[in-house]
Enzyme design. Structure first.
Site, PDB file in Angstrom:
ATOM      1  N   THR A   1       0.350  -1.183   0.187  1.00  0.00           N
ATOM      2  CA  THR A   1      -0.388   0.294   0.110  1.00  0.00           C
ATOM      3  C   THR A   1       0.317   1.467  -0.025  1.00  0.00           C
ATOM      4  OG1 THR A   1      -2.193   1.490   1.198  1.00  0.00           O
ATOM      5  CG2 THR A   1      -0.162   0.094   2.276  1.00  0.00           C
ATOM      6  N   ARG A   2       0.214   2.766  -0.410  1.00  0.00           N
ATOM      7  CA  ARG A   2       0.609   3.786  -0.258  1.00  0.00           C
ATOM      8  C   ARG A   2      -0.294   4.481   0.926  1.00  0.00           C
ATOM      9  NH1 ARG A   2      -0.233   4.000  -5.798  1.00  0.00           N
ATOM     10  NH2 ARG A   2      -1.962   5.802  -6.670  1.00  0.00           N
TER      11      ARG A   2
ATOM     12  N   HIS B   1      -8.386   2.297   4.474  1.00  0.00           N
ATOM     13  CA  HIS B   1      -9.999   2.288   4.738  1.00  0.00           C
ATOM     14  C   HIS B   1     -10.010   1.208   4.475  1.00  0.00           C
ATOM     15  CE1 HIS B   1      -9.049   1.274   0.066  1.00  0.00           C
ATOM     16  NE2 HIS B   1      -9.053   3.042  -0.226  1.00  0.00           N
TER      17      HIS B   1
ATOM     18  N   HIS C   1      -9.117  -1.519   2.006  1.00  0.00           N
ATOM     19  CA  HIS C   1      -7.840  -2.015   2.004  1.00  0.00           C
ATOM     20  C   HIS C   1      -8.435  -3.006   3.340  1.00  0.00           C
ATOM     21  CE1 HIS C   1      -6.569   1.587   1.139  1.00  0.00           C
ATOM     22  NE2 HIS C   1      -6.094   1.177   0.011  1.00  0.00           N
TER      23      HIS C   1
ATOM     24  N   ARG D   1      -7.573  -3.512  -8.045  1.00  0.00           N
ATOM     25  CA  ARG D   1      -7.276  -3.418  -9.005  1.00  0.00           C
ATOM     26  C   ARG D   1      -6.853  -1.963  -9.279  1.00  0.00           C
ATOM     27  NH1 ARG D   1     -10.446   1.062 -10.972  1.00  0.00           N
ATOM     28  NH2 ARG D   1     -11.928   1.169 -12.743  1.00  0.00           N
TER      29      ARG D   1
END
Ligand code: ZN
Length: 387
Positions: free
Chosen positions: A191-192, A196, A199, A285
């Site tokens: 992740t960057r 939320h 995630h 996605r």
């Protein structure tokens, strides 16, 4: 059982003890190559084996094969160039050993020069990023770093200093930790962003199918409007401590720049997580995409057309959203199409825009407990992002 590092062995090029002292002394007489922060982080990543089987920065031959075929000359899949770029023609020649310095003039490592060459940056950008537009942040960064490059194997003599050092683990450390916990299977999550609800949905999916979850956010350079690394880590710390079974989760940072190279970066991210000991990797996605540069599912399809298979198992997940009819987070695979009008996308951009407008994002998008951390992040934000 554990997954082999990519290429079969974990590269180890960190020099310690007497040898380190000797080389630090000798290196003062070597020709000097200056490295910016991103390059130093990658020098470290090479040296600790995060980028195995790479033992150094790529030569022209390596760059060309990686760009054209996604292969290293040794036959291993590799999807992104790892470059030591320079603005001016480097004053080193093949056969020489150079001292790599940080921007403060401290020697960090040495590079055995194998190749000094000029890059055709727009051509490379088209092959790797699918565009030569400098509007693309990864391409822009590639251009900013200059057209010359030095290839050769490296040795790390000192770990570069950076503000998130305490969050970084080496592949040897995570592999040790996974083994200590008795995990046969580990699913890695790239992740960057702070977490939320979408995630979290994916991470819980990971926890259902594997023994452990490895949350591994990117801590290097990111786009201006991405959250800073400290905020991401603080939000994750809170999520893990309050909502996850802590003994089934490892949180550590990966200190490397985001490239926003979409499908190519998805492959790179998977290879790196395999090196850290993950057996599974979640690709959602538009993984590592930016704007509308990539088809949202190109990052899934690329794994079907790799020139050789990877040892890490890819978990491909479609669009995840909040559906008011289903009453929670759902995906295209779990929520029927007739609900389409009642679906709300869960994106960090929406959450950030609400926060910037002084509004509280709804709990369907982000856990209320995390909102305060994100607010603080926006206020004091971004000490290491692109200015
Ligand atoms: Zn639904």
């Amino acid at each position: 059982m554990s997954v082999e590092p990519h290429g079969g062995k974990l590269v180890q090029r960190v020099v310690v003890g007497e040898e380190q002292q000797r080389l630090l002394k000798e290196a003062k007489a070597f020709p000097i190559l200056s490295a910016d922060e991103d390059t130093l982080l990658d020098l470290e990543n090479i040296a600790v084996g995060a980028f195995s089987p790479l033992e150094g920065f790529m030569t022209r031959e390596e760059v060309e094969r990686v760009a054209a075929e996604m292969l290293l000359p040794g036959g291993e899949v590799f999807s992104l160039p790892v470059l030591f770029q320079q603005h001016e023609p480097p004053r080193v020649a093949p056969g020489e050993v150079a001292a790599v310095q940080d921007e403060q003039g401290q020697i960090v490592g040495i590079l055995e020069v194998q190749d000094v060459y000029r890059l055709d940056l727009p051509a490379l950008a088209r092959q790797v990023y699918g565009t030569d537009s400098a509007v693309h942040p990864g391409v822009d960064l590639l251009y900013q770093k200059g057209p010359y490059a030095v290839g050769g194997t490296v040795q790390l003599l000192r770990f570069p200093t950076h503000p998130y050092r305490r969050w970084v683990m080496t592949p040897a450390q995570t592999r040790g930790l996974f083994a200590q916990r008795g995990w046969q299977t580990v699913v890695a999550f790239q992740t960057r962003n702070p977490p939320h609800r979408a995630h979290e949905y994916l991470q819980r999916l990971g926890l259902e199918i594997a023994d452990g979850l490895f949350i591994h956010p990117i801590l290097g350079r990111k786009k201006e409007d991405d959250f800073d690394s400290e905020t991401i880590l603080r939000a994750y710390q809170l999520l893990v401590a309050r909502f996850y079974p802590q003994d089934r989760v490892v949180l550590a940072g990966l200190a490397t720049a985001m490239r926003y190279a979409g499908p190519r970066e998805a492959v790179f991210h998977a290879i790196v997580r395999q090196n850290f000991g993950a057996t599974h990797f979640i690709v959602g996605r538009d993984h590592a995409g930016v704007g509308n540069f990539y088809d949202p599912y190109a990052a899934h399809r690329i794994f079907d057309i790799l020139p050789a298979p990877l040892a890490i198992t890819i978990i491909k997940v479609g669009a995840v959203f909040h559906c008011a009819v289903c009453g929670g987070i759902a995906s295209e695979r779990t929520c029927p199409e007739i609900h389409a009008m009642r679906r709300a996308s869960v994106s960090m951009r929406t959450i950030r825009d609400l926060l910037r407008a002084g509004k509280t994002p709804p709990p369907e998008l982000i856990r209320p407990e995390l909102v305060g951390v994100l607010q603080k992040g926006l206020e004091g934000s971004a000490n290491e992002v692109i200015p």
